[in-house]
Design a protein around this motif. Sequence first.
Motif, PDB file in Angstrom:
ATOM      1  N   THR A   1      -6.590  15.245  10.037  1.00  0.00           N
ATOM      2  CA  THR A   1      -5.908  16.073  11.020  1.00  0.00           C
ATOM      3  C   THR A   1      -6.669  16.069  12.336  1.00  0.00           C
ATOM      4  O   THR A   1      -7.876  15.859  12.374  1.00  0.00           O
ATOM      5  N   SER A   2      -5.937  16.303  13.402  1.00  0.00           N
ATOM      6  CA  SER A   2      -6.530  16.486  14.720  1.00  0.00           C
ATOM      7  C   SER A   2      -5.614  17.403  15.510  1.00  0.00           C
ATOM      8  O   SER A   2      -4.452  17.623  15.131  1.00  0.00           O
ATOM      9  N   ARG A   3      -6.131  17.955  16.587  1.00  0.00           N
ATOM     10  CA  ARG A   3      -5.340  18.825  17.450  1.00  0.00           C
ATOM     11  C   ARG A   3      -5.228  18.211  18.839  1.00  0.00           C
ATOM     12  O   ARG A   3      -6.211  17.733  19.396  1.00  0.00           O
ATOM     13  N   ARG A   4      -4.044  18.215  19.387  1.00  0.00           N
ATOM     14  CA  ARG A   4      -3.831  17.844  20.781  1.00  0.00           C
ATOM     15  C   ARG A   4      -3.006  18.955  21.393  1.00  0.00           C
ATOM     16  O   ARG A   4      -1.827  19.100  21.101  1.00  0.00           O
ATOM     17  N   ASP A   5      -3.648  19.754  22.231  1.00  0.00           N
ATOM     18  CA  ASP A   5      -3.019  20.963  22.761  1.00  0.00           C
ATOM     19  C   ASP A   5      -2.608  21.843  21.582  1.00  0.00           C
ATOM     20  O   ASP A   5      -3.437  22.174  20.754  1.00  0.00           O
ATOM     21  N   ALA A   6      -1.341  22.187  21.474  1.00  0.00           N
ATOM     22  CA  ALA A   6      -0.905  23.067  20.394  1.00  0.00           C
ATOM     23  C   ALA A   6      -0.192  22.308  19.279  1.00  0.00           C
ATOM     24  O   ALA A   6       0.545  22.898  18.490  1.00  0.00           O
ATOM     25  N   VAL A   7      -0.416  21.001  19.206  1.00  0.00           N
ATOM     26  CA  VAL A   7       0.224  20.160  18.188  1.00  0.00           C
ATOM     27  C   VAL A   7      -0.797  19.772  17.128  1.00  0.00           C
ATOM     28  O   VAL A   7      -1.868  19.233  17.445  1.00  0.00           O
ATOM     29  N   LEU A   8      -0.473  20.056  15.875  1.00  0.00           N
ATOM     30  CA  LEU A   8      -1.286  19.590  14.753  1.00  0.00           C
ATOM     31  C   LEU A   8      -0.810  18.195  14.373  1.00  0.00           C
ATOM     32  O   LEU A   8       0.364  17.999  14.031  1.00  0.00           O
ATOM     33  N   ARG A   9      -1.708  17.223  14.416  1.00  0.00           N
ATOM     34  CA  ARG A   9      -1.375  15.830  14.135  1.00  0.00           C
ATOM     35  C   ARG A   9      -1.969  15.463  12.768  1.00  0.00           C
ATOM     36  O   ARG A   9      -3.180  15.513  12.570  1.00  0.00           O
ATOM     37  N   ILE A  10      -1.109  15.089  11.837  1.00  0.00           N
ATOM     38  CA  ILE A  10      -1.497  14.772  10.462  1.00  0.00           C
ATOM     39  C   ILE A  10      -1.284  13.276  10.237  1.00  0.00           C
ATOM     40  O   ILE A  10      -0.192  12.759  10.497  1.00  0.00           O
ATOM     41  N   THR A  11      -2.318  12.605   9.736  1.00  0.00           N
ATOM     42  CA  THR A  11      -2.230  11.166   9.486  1.00  0.00           C
ATOM     43  C   THR A  11      -2.484  10.879   8.012  1.00  0.00           C
ATOM     44  O   THR A  11      -3.496  11.301   7.454  1.00  0.00           O
ATOM     45  N   LEU A  12      -1.554  10.175   7.384  1.00  0.00           N
ATOM     46  CA  LEU A  12      -1.709   9.714   6.002  1.00  0.00           C
ATOM     47  C   LEU A  12      -2.441   8.383   6.056  1.00  0.00           C
ATOM     48  O   LEU A  12      -1.945   7.422   6.636  1.00  0.00           O
ATOM     49  N   ASP A  13      -3.627   8.337   5.464  1.00  0.00           N
ATOM     50  CA  ASP A  13      -4.490   7.170   5.653  1.00  0.00           C
ATOM     51  C   ASP A  13      -4.982   6.617   4.314  1.00  0.00           C
ATOM     52  O   ASP A  13      -5.990   7.057   3.764  1.00  0.00           O
ATOM     53  N   ARG A  14      -4.236   5.662   3.816  1.00  0.00           N
ATOM     54  CA  ARG A  14      -4.634   4.913   2.615  1.00  0.00           C
ATOM     55  C   ARG A  14      -4.030   3.515   2.770  1.00  0.00           C
ATOM     56  O   ARG A  14      -3.150   3.108   2.021  1.00  0.00           O
ATOM     57  N   GLN A  15      -4.511   2.822   3.746  1.00  0.00           N
ATOM     58  CA  GLN A  15      -3.859   1.600   4.185  1.00  0.00           C
ATOM     59  C   GLN A  15      -3.879   0.498   3.138  1.00  0.00           C
ATOM     60  O   GLN A  15      -2.988  -0.363   3.125  1.00  0.00           O
ATOM     61  N   THR A  16      -4.855   0.507   2.237  1.00  0.00           N
ATOM     62  CA  THR A  16      -4.911  -0.521   1.198  1.00  0.00           C
ATOM     63  C   THR A  16      -3.743  -0.403   0.225  1.00  0.00           C
ATOM     64  O   THR A  16      -3.401  -1.360  -0.464  1.00  0.00           O
ATOM     65  N   ARG A  17      -3.109   0.785   0.181  1.00  0.00           N
ATOM     66  CA  ARG A  17      -1.955   1.011  -0.698  1.00  0.00           C
ATOM     67  C   ARG A  17      -0.729   1.441   0.110  1.00  0.00           C
ATOM     68  O   ARG A  17       0.107   2.184  -0.387  1.00  0.00           O
ATOM     69  N   ARG A  18      -0.649   0.982   1.356  1.00  0.00           N
ATOM     70  CA  ARG A  18       0.479   1.316   2.239  1.00  0.00           C
ATOM     71  C   ARG A  18       0.696   2.829   2.325  1.00  0.00           C
ATOM     72  O   ARG A  18       1.816   3.327   2.370  1.00  0.00           O
ATOM     73  N   ASN A  19      -0.421   3.557   2.321  1.00  0.00           N
ATOM     74  CA  ASN A  19      -0.417   5.021   2.475  1.00  0.00           C
ATOM     75  C   ASN A  19       0.316   5.746   1.351  1.00  0.00           C
ATOM     76  O   ASN A  19       0.866   6.840   1.556  1.00  0.00           O
ATOM     77  N   SER A  20       0.328   5.164   0.155  1.00  0.00           N
ATOM     78  CA  SER A  20       0.828   5.910  -0.997  1.00  0.00           C
ATOM     79  C   SER A  20      -0.112   7.082  -1.259  1.00  0.00           C
ATOM     80  O   SER A  20      -1.308   7.012  -0.980  1.00  0.00           O
ATOM     81  N   LEU A  21       0.425   8.160  -1.789  1.00  0.00           N
ATOM     82  CA  LEU A  21      -0.312   9.406  -1.922  1.00  0.00           C
ATOM     83  C   LEU A  21      -0.789   9.613  -3.354  1.00  0.00           C
ATOM     84  O   LEU A  21       0.025   9.670  -4.277  1.00  0.00           O
ATOM     85  N   ASP A  22      -2.094   9.753  -3.535  1.00  0.00           N
ATOM     86  CA  ASP A  22      -2.604  10.122  -4.850  1.00  0.00           C
ATOM     87  C   ASP A  22      -2.651  11.648  -4.943  1.00  0.00           C
ATOM     88  O   ASP A  22      -2.298  12.368  -4.005  1.00  0.00           O
ATOM     89  N   HIS A  23      -3.084  12.165  -6.092  1.00  0.00           N
ATOM     90  CA  HIS A  23      -3.064  13.610  -6.320  1.00  0.00           C
ATOM     91  C   HIS A  23      -3.851  14.375  -5.270  1.00  0.00           C
ATOM     92  O   HIS A  23      -3.387  15.408  -4.754  1.00  0.00           O
ATOM     93  N   LEU A  24      -5.042  13.900  -4.948  1.00  0.00           N
ATOM     94  CA  LEU A  24      -5.891  14.627  -4.002  1.00  0.00           C
ATOM     95  C   LEU A  24      -5.279  14.636  -2.605  1.00  0.00           C
ATOM     96  O   LEU A  24      -5.365  15.651  -1.893  1.00  0.00           O
ATOM     97  N   MET A  25      -4.671  13.551  -2.200  1.00  0.00           N
ATOM     98  CA  MET A  25      -4.032  13.513  -0.880  1.00  0.00           C
ATOM     99  C   MET A  25      -2.846  14.473  -0.815  1.00  0.00           C
ATOM    100  O   MET A  25      -2.647  15.158   0.200  1.00  0.00           O
ATOM    101  N   ILE A  26      -2.056  14.527  -1.880  1.00  0.00           N
ATOM    102  CA  ILE A  26      -0.931  15.461  -1.904  1.00  0.00           C
ATOM    103  C   ILE A  26      -1.432  16.900  -1.862  1.00  0.00           C
ATOM    104  O   ILE A  26      -0.897  17.745  -1.126  1.00  0.00           O
TER     105      ILE A  26
END
Length: 264
Positions: free
Chosen positions: A8-33
Amino acid sequence: MSDGSVTTSRRDAVLRITLDRQTRRNSLDHLMIDDLVGILTAAASDDSLRAVFITGAGEHFCTGADWVSTNSAEGRPRTGDLVRRIPHTAHRVIELVATIQLPVVCAVRGWAVGLGCNLALAADFTVADTGAAFWEPFISRGFSPDSGSTWLLPRLAGVARAKRMLLLGEKVNGTDAADWGLIHSAVAPDELDTAADELLARLSSGPTVAIGLAKQAIAYGQHATLPQSMNHELSNLELSCRTADFKEGLAAFRERRDPDFRGR
């Protein structure tokens, strides 16, 4: 241990969320979910936020929940695991995106599959590149759809198109997804970041309380009668008329200028 992350990062009042698991095309494991649930839950009560942005790192948005690792021979869950766990994990992610009283914007490039597809569909505004691929592969994997797909797709694109995606497993590109009403818009790949930023700038400078209440009312109206919806609107109107942004909106109208909303 997770081999990916939700940053996560903040730009002004916007919360920016990035899914980052590029080796698996950003599929979500339990911990990421779990992390995504926690981040969205915290955002729901953060009065300093005025919009949420979700995107994927690299070339893809998200290829859904990682069913391969979940059902590996070494760590296969016990019977009943899905019924116990998913309402608080994957389903909770969709519920939070759909109900949080902040506008949620997704930017999709590459694949948006399964849970990833439904995450994009649940957002208030999704912008995709024209070549993005939206895919609900549940039936082709031998199990029935989940994470809100059977609720979202018929409402957004109609029953016939929902059946094409859910029963036949048809993939839909960004251009068709926009034409079908699944997403807000499709743009050329090199225009995606700009289009998302312009949308976020517009939403994050709006009357945040009124936007959140309007989002809530739209969702309520999906299962209510017209009189029920209008009564619900009245309660929301009473709340929004007590905000500083309401007073600013009236002042701007009288003074014939653009309003300077502060999200309060």
